[in-house]
Design a protein around this motif. Structure first.
Motif, mmCIF file in Angstrom:
data_model
loop_
_atom_site.group_PDB
_atom_site.id
_atom_site.type_symbol
_atom_site.label_atom_id
_atom_site.label_comp_id
_atom_site.label_asym_id
_atom_site.label_seq_id
_atom_site.Cartn_x
_atom_site.Cartn_y
_atom_site.Cartn_z
ATOM 1 N N TYR A 60 -65.261 -89.810 59.855
ATOM 2 C CA TYR A 60 -65.322 -88.345 59.741
ATOM 3 C C TYR A 60 -63.899 -87.769 59.848
ATOM 4 N N ALA A 61 -63.125 -88.326 60.808
ATOM 5 C CA ALA A 61 -61.760 -87.826 61.017
ATOM 6 C C ALA A 61 -60.911 -88.051 59.760
ATOM 7 N N PHE A 62 -60.965 -89.259 59.197
ATOM 8 C CA PHE A 62 -60.179 -89.532 57.990
ATOM 9 C C PHE A 62 -60.612 -88.624 56.845
ATOM 10 N N LEU A 63 -61.930 -88.421 56.753
ATOM 11 C CA LEU A 63 -62.440 -87.589 55.657
ATOM 12 C C LEU A 63 -61.830 -86.190 55.721
ATOM 13 N N GLN A 64 -61.904 -85.558 56.900
ATOM 14 C CA GLN A 64 -61.424 -84.172 56.976
ATOM 15 C C GLN A 64 -59.899 -84.106 56.832
ATOM 16 N N ILE A 65 -59.199 -85.086 57.388
ATOM 17 C CA ILE A 65 -57.730 -85.032 57.296
ATOM 18 C C ILE A 65 -57.292 -85.271 55.844
ATOM 19 N N LYS A 66 -58.001 -86.162 55.149
ATOM 20 C CA LYS A 66 -57.651 -86.399 53.739
ATOM 21 C C LYS A 66 -57.954 -85.168 52.883
ATOM 22 N N ILE A 67 -59.053 -84.498 53.168
ATOM 23 C CA ILE A 67 -59.377 -83.288 52.397
ATOM 24 C C ILE A 67 -58.294 -82.224 52.626
ATOM 25 N N ILE A 68 -57.881 -82.057 53.858
ATOM 26 C CA ILE A 68 -56.850 -81.056 54.152
ATOM 27 C C ILE A 68 -55.544 -81.426 53.455
ATOM 28 N N TRP A 69 -55.117 -82.678 53.640
ATOM 29 C CA TRP A 69 -53.795 -83.034 53.108
ATOM 30 C C TRP A 69 -53.776 -83.139 51.582
ATOM 31 N N SER A 70 -54.882 -83.555 50.957
ATOM 32 C CA SER A 70 -54.851 -83.593 49.489
ATOM 33 C C SER A 70 -54.762 -82.154 48.968
ATOM 34 N N HIS A 71 -55.427 -81.218 49.654
ATOM 35 C CA HIS A 71 -55.345 -79.818 49.225
ATOM 36 C C HIS A 71 -53.914 -79.292 49.391
ATOM 37 N N LEU A 72 -53.311 -79.592 50.536
ATOM 38 C CA LEU A 72 -51.945 -79.098 50.779
ATOM 39 C C LEU A 72 -50.976 -79.686 49.756
ATOM 40 N N LEU A 73 -51.097 -80.982 49.482
ATOM 41 C CA LEU A 73 -50.162 -81.629 48.553
ATOM 42 C C LEU A 73 -50.313 -81.086 47.131
ATOM 43 N N ARG A 74 -51.541 -80.748 46.757
ATOM 44 C CA ARG A 74 -51.766 -80.258 45.401
ATOM 45 C C ARG A 74 -51.348 -78.795 45.226
ATOM 46 N N ASN A 75 -51.381 -78.046 46.308
ATOM 47 C CA ASN A 75 -51.217 -76.592 46.161
ATOM 48 C C ASN A 75 -49.960 -75.993 46.769
ATOM 49 N N PHE A 76 -49.202 -76.810 47.503
ATOM 50 C CA PHE A 76 -48.020 -76.251 48.167
ATOM 51 C C PHE A 76 -46.848 -77.227 48.154
ATOM 52 N N GLU A 77 -45.648 -76.648 48.034
ATOM 53 C CA GLU A 77 -44.439 -77.413 48.348
ATOM 54 C C GLU A 77 -44.141 -77.123 49.801
ATOM 55 N N LEU A 78 -43.934 -78.159 50.589
ATOM 56 C CA LEU A 78 -43.795 -77.950 52.030
ATOM 57 C C LEU A 78 -42.476 -78.525 52.528
ATOM 58 N N LYS A 79 -41.887 -77.831 53.493
ATOM 59 C CA LYS A 79 -40.651 -78.341 54.118
ATOM 60 C C LYS A 79 -40.748 -78.124 55.616
ATOM 61 N N LEU A 80 -40.432 -79.171 56.383
ATOM 62 C CA LEU A 80 -40.417 -79.018 57.841
ATOM 63 C C LEU A 80 -39.119 -78.299 58.212
ATOM 64 N N THR A 81 -39.244 -77.131 58.872
ATOM 65 C CA THR A 81 -38.009 -76.401 59.182
ATOM 66 C C THR A 81 -37.613 -76.551 60.653
ATOM 67 N N SER A 82 -38.572 -76.925 61.512
ATOM 68 C CA SER A 82 -38.182 -77.207 62.911
ATOM 69 C C SER A 82 -37.823 -78.690 62.996
ATOM 70 N N PRO A 83 -37.124 -79.092 64.080
ATOM 71 C CA PRO A 83 -36.783 -80.523 64.201
ATOM 72 C C PRO A 83 -38.047 -81.368 64.318
ATOM 73 N N PHE A 84 -37.934 -82.644 64.011
ATOM 74 C CA PHE A 84 -39.088 -83.536 64.125
ATOM 75 C C PHE A 84 -39.613 -83.442 65.567
ATOM 76 N N PRO A 85 -40.928 -83.160 65.737
ATOM 77 C CA PRO A 85 -41.413 -82.889 67.105
ATOM 78 C C PRO A 85 -41.337 -84.093 68.035
ATOM 79 N N LYS A 86 -41.144 -83.780 69.308
ATOM 80 C CA LYS A 86 -41.247 -84.808 70.351
ATOM 81 C C LYS A 86 -42.689 -84.814 70.826
#
Ligand code: HEM
Length: 463
Positions: free
Chosen positions: A411-437
């Motif tokens: 279930y966890a993989f399913l929802q995370i894959k649905i979210i991330w495939s949507h984000l990858l298809r619809n947005f260009e994304l850039k991390l602007t804060s430092p890599f989190p600790k």
């Protein structure tokens, strides 16, 4: 290898005495528990014991010493009373409030309700939630990814676990009530779950109201003969081995427990996935290209089968989980004297009554299992390498293993894959804060602070 050993005839594991522990305090404070535990592992090996106040704690690192921990019977290694603090969170008729046999049957209800064949029907509702949520983002902007993913995952949980009634009318209240339930996760409540401190009071009030809401839904479904596709319905329709139906109180507790178990774990892994992919452009390009390829074949259609083709995305999530598990270790208690055999063949006796902590976070970083374990490399799970499988059972224990393995993994993989495939298809994304600790102050580890991401709308072209 681990076996039971009635007479505890083997020598005890190396003992980390109080002086050694005190010397490590500065490391613990400045570098955190992972570095401290890695130091102890390097110094003492895969099994070692410490005493803290009146408690003996034995630590295990690696698949070789983990089999009884994960697979042992309740009479050998059990969850003991360490999760008693969850009773006032989930109620008196399920989980750690009931006998072991009933609890195991409830876990089987979870497994049945969340097995892959049942999950197919959740794809469309999950997709709808994801599309509606991200439709509210503007053309471009900056968001706290952690907060956004937390919200979308709670919306999905409301829809797929609790059902349409809650999602349509009561989402705001449920979101607040859940924060109230989570007040029960702190050191005082862990040690003294019924102590009259304000956090415990807020937790109790939230559970009572949440339970009332779930009762109303169940009663309304029964009165009007309405049958839904959600997990709540599956739990309502479950029966114990002796034919008894689940009670309203048990169902309410089980659904609260499920949402709790899946909420932070999923939001953490999805946030770490984002942080890792956005800082490893090589893999970001590969997962974007994978989406393009899938779109060439299936256009915009997304169903269970299409999601199963997103193999590199799947590995990218799995790898983020390997590097950033939600917990340093899993806990059990020995109910008998047991023997643990290390990979070098040394046998140690661990006495009845020891707390066992399986340091899954360290297991995920063992260099004899994972090549360059500090490097983010989703390809390590590809056919031909499959380092987690080559390393042996329990080499990848981010979802636990054996009798209490996470029933929500698919279930966890399913929802995370649905979210991330949507984000990858619809947005260009850039991390602007430092890599989190890692935020070590949290009961369930999470990325520390805000995870700021700059987004810009796009429509991925498949050609
Ligand atoms: C990436 C997300 C997740 C991670 C990393 C994760 C991790 C884990 C781990 C490590 C355990 C074993 C605990 C132990 O052995 O003491 C566990 C158990 C459990 N998980 Fe998950 N989990 C995730 C998502 C979910 C979801 C989405 C659900 C429900 C929808 C869920 C429900 C449960 C339940 C009910 C248990 C208890 C099983 C038992 O005691 O037998 N988890 N999870």
């Amino acid at each position: 290898r681990v076996t039971s050993d009635p007479g505890c005839t083997r020598p005890p594991p190396p003992m980390v005495n109080i002086i050694a522990l005190l010397k490590l305090l500065p490391t613990l404070c400045t570098k955190g528990p992972e570095v401290t535990m890695t130091y102890l592992y390097n110094r003492f090996g895969s099994v070692f014991t410490t005493s803290f106040l009146w408690k003996r704690i034995s630590f295990l690192v690696g698949p070789e010493v983990s089999s009884l921990f994960f697979q042992g019977s309740e009479s050998e290694v059990s969850q003991g009373n360490m999760f008693e603090f969850t009773v006032p969170m989930f109620g008196p008729e399920n989980g750690f409030a009931v006998d072991y046999s009933t609890r195991i049957q409830e876990i089987h209800f979870f497994i049945d309700a969340l097995r892959p064949s049942q999950l197919r029907s959740h794809v469309d509702p999950m997709l709808r939630e994801v599309e509606d949520y991200f439709a509210k983002w503007g053309e471009e902007g900056v968001v706290d990814l952690k907060d956004e993913l937390n919200q979308i995952l709670m919306l999905i949980a409301s829809r797929c676990l609790l059902g349409n009634e809650v999602r349509e009318k009561l989402f705001g209240e449920i979101y607040t009530l859940f924060s109230g339930i989570e007040e029960g996760v702190n050191l005082v409540s862990f040690m003294l779950p019924y102590f009259p401190v304000p956090a415990n009071h807020r937790r109790d009030k939230a559970r009572i109201r949440l339970t009332e809401i779930v009762y109303d839904i169940m009663r309304s479904r029964k009165t009007y003969g309405r049958v839904e596709q959600d997990v709540l319905q599956k739990l309502m329709d479950s029966r114990y081995k002796d034919g008894r139906r689940t009670t309203e109180a048990a169902v309410a507790g089980m659904i609260i427990a499920l949402i709790f178990a899946g909420k932070h774990t999923s939001s953490n892994v999805s946030t770490w996935t984002g942080a890792c992919l956005l800082t490893h452009t090589k893999f970001l390009d590969v997962v974007v290209e994978e989406q393009r390829e899938i779109m060439r074949k299936y256009k915009d259609k997304i169903d269970y089968n299409v999601l199963s083709k997103m193999e590199t995305l799947h590995s990218s999530i799995k790898e983020a989980g390997r590097m950033h598990p939600a917990t340093l270790g899993l806990i059990r208690q020995t109910q008998k004297n047991i023997t643990v055999r290390t990979k070098e063949g040394t046998e140690y006796g661990i006495p009845k009554g020891d707390t066992l902590v399986n340091l899954v976070m360290l297991t995920s970083k063992l260099s004899h299992i994972y090549k360059d374990p500090e490097v983010y490399d989703p390809y390590r799970f590809r056919p031909g390498r499959e380092e987690d499988k080559v390393g042996g059972r329990f080499s990848y224990a981010i979802f636990g293993g054996g009798s209490h393995v996470c029933p929500g993994e698919a279930y966890a993989f399913l929802q995370i894959k649905i979210i991330w495939s949507h984000l990858l298809r619809n947005f260009e994304l850039k991390l602007t804060s430092p890599f989190p600790k890692t935020d070590w102050s949290k009961f369930m580890l999470e990325p520390k602070g805000k995870v700021l991401v700059n987004y810009k709308r796009r429509h991925l072209e498949s050609n």
